[in-house]
Scaffold this motif. Structure first.
Motif, short mmCIF file in Angstrom:
data_model
loop_
_atom_site.label_atom_id
_atom_site.label_comp_id
_atom_site.label_asym_id
_atom_site.label_seq_id
_atom_site.Cartn_x
_atom_site.Cartn_y
_atom_site.Cartn_z
N ASP A 158 -12.34 -5.31 48.32
CA ASP A 158 -11.84 -5.45 46.96
C ASP A 158 -11.49 -4.08 46.36
N VAL A 159 -12.38 -3.10 46.54
CA VAL A 159 -12.13 -1.76 46.01
C VAL A 159 -10.89 -1.15 46.67
N SER A 202 -8.40 -2.70 48.03
CA SER A 202 -7.23 -3.44 47.55
C SER A 202 -6.79 -2.91 46.18
N GLN A 203 -7.74 -2.64 45.32
CA GLN A 203 -7.41 -2.13 43.99
C GLN A 203 -6.91 -0.68 44.05
N SER A 246 -3.42 -1.07 44.82
CA SER A 246 -2.70 -1.60 43.65
C SER A 246 -2.33 -0.52 42.65
N ILE A 247 -3.11 0.56 42.59
CA ILE A 247 -2.78 1.63 41.64
C ILE A 247 -1.91 2.71 42.29
N TRP A 269 -19.09 -2.33 39.53
CA TRP A 269 -17.92 -3.10 39.97
C TRP A 269 -18.08 -4.56 39.60
N GLN A 318 -8.40 -7.66 37.40
CA GLN A 318 -7.79 -6.59 38.18
C GLN A 318 -7.48 -5.39 37.28
N THR A 319 -7.10 -5.66 36.04
CA THR A 319 -6.78 -4.58 35.11
C THR A 319 -8.01 -3.70 34.87
N LYS A 342 -10.63 -3.36 36.83
CA LYS A 342 -10.97 -2.68 38.08
C LYS A 342 -10.05 -1.48 38.29
N GLN A 343 -8.78 -1.66 38.02
CA GLN A 343 -7.83 -0.56 38.19
C GLN A 343 -8.10 0.56 37.18
#
Length: 176
Positions: free
Chosen positions: A73-74, A76-77, A80-81, A152, A159-160, A162-163
């Protein structure tokens, strides 16, 4: 703890290690590798024979890495950024870093710290986690940041959030 101890780790200690080199269990070899890293960091002159050092290093890196859902998950994020994380990177010291990203022209290690990195159900890191946090920057020359599982988890599924958390942790502006 970060001082050389020549009275303790002297020729007698080295000779004992050499005499017992074939009798060490894997755990003892990994601890001896960590001791050697400490000696290297302190620029101590305690020298184990190359053959024993090789055995210690091999024992230290022999365990195959396992990637958790939290780590996935981390990572992936991080992607994403706009970052390009490299996962499970084996450093020269023998430590594996969960993910390495490039931030402002330098490599930063991201450690995803699940419950096994902490004592009991608390938030105090284990000795091996503390040691890794000390040795990797000193020996491999890479900054480490930690993503503790409880921080976390409190971000939920957003997602917002986390990012935003990762941007803040890595010192990034809104757009990478």
């Amino acid at each position: 703890a970060d001082i050389d101890a020549p009275a303790l780790f002297n020729d007698v200690f080295i000779n004992e290690c050499v005499d017992k080199k074939d009798g060490f269990e894997v755990e003892a070899l990994t601890q001896l590798h960590q001791w050697h890293l400490w000696q290297t960091k302190e620029k101590s002159n305690a020298g184990l024979p190359e053959e024993l050092l090789d055995s210690c290093y091999e024992a230290f890196i022999c365990e195959d890495p396992s990637v958790s859902k939290l780590q996935n998950d981390v990572v992936s994020q991080l992607t994403s950024i706009g970052l390009r994380p490299q996962e499970e990177v084996l450093m020269g010291s023998g430590y594996r870093i969960d993910a390495i990203v490039e931030v402002n022209g330098k490599s930063v290690g991201v450690e995803v710290d699940g419950p096994s990195h902490f004592i009991g159900k608390g938030r105090s890191p284990t000795g091996s986690t503390i040691l890794k946090r000390r040795q990797v920057p000193a020996i491999d020359g890479i900054e480490l940041v930690s993503v503790p599982y409880w921080e976390w988890n409190k971000l939920g599924k957003s997602q917002t959030k986390k990012q935003e958390f990762l941007r803040k942790l890595l010192g990034l502006a809104e757009d990478v």
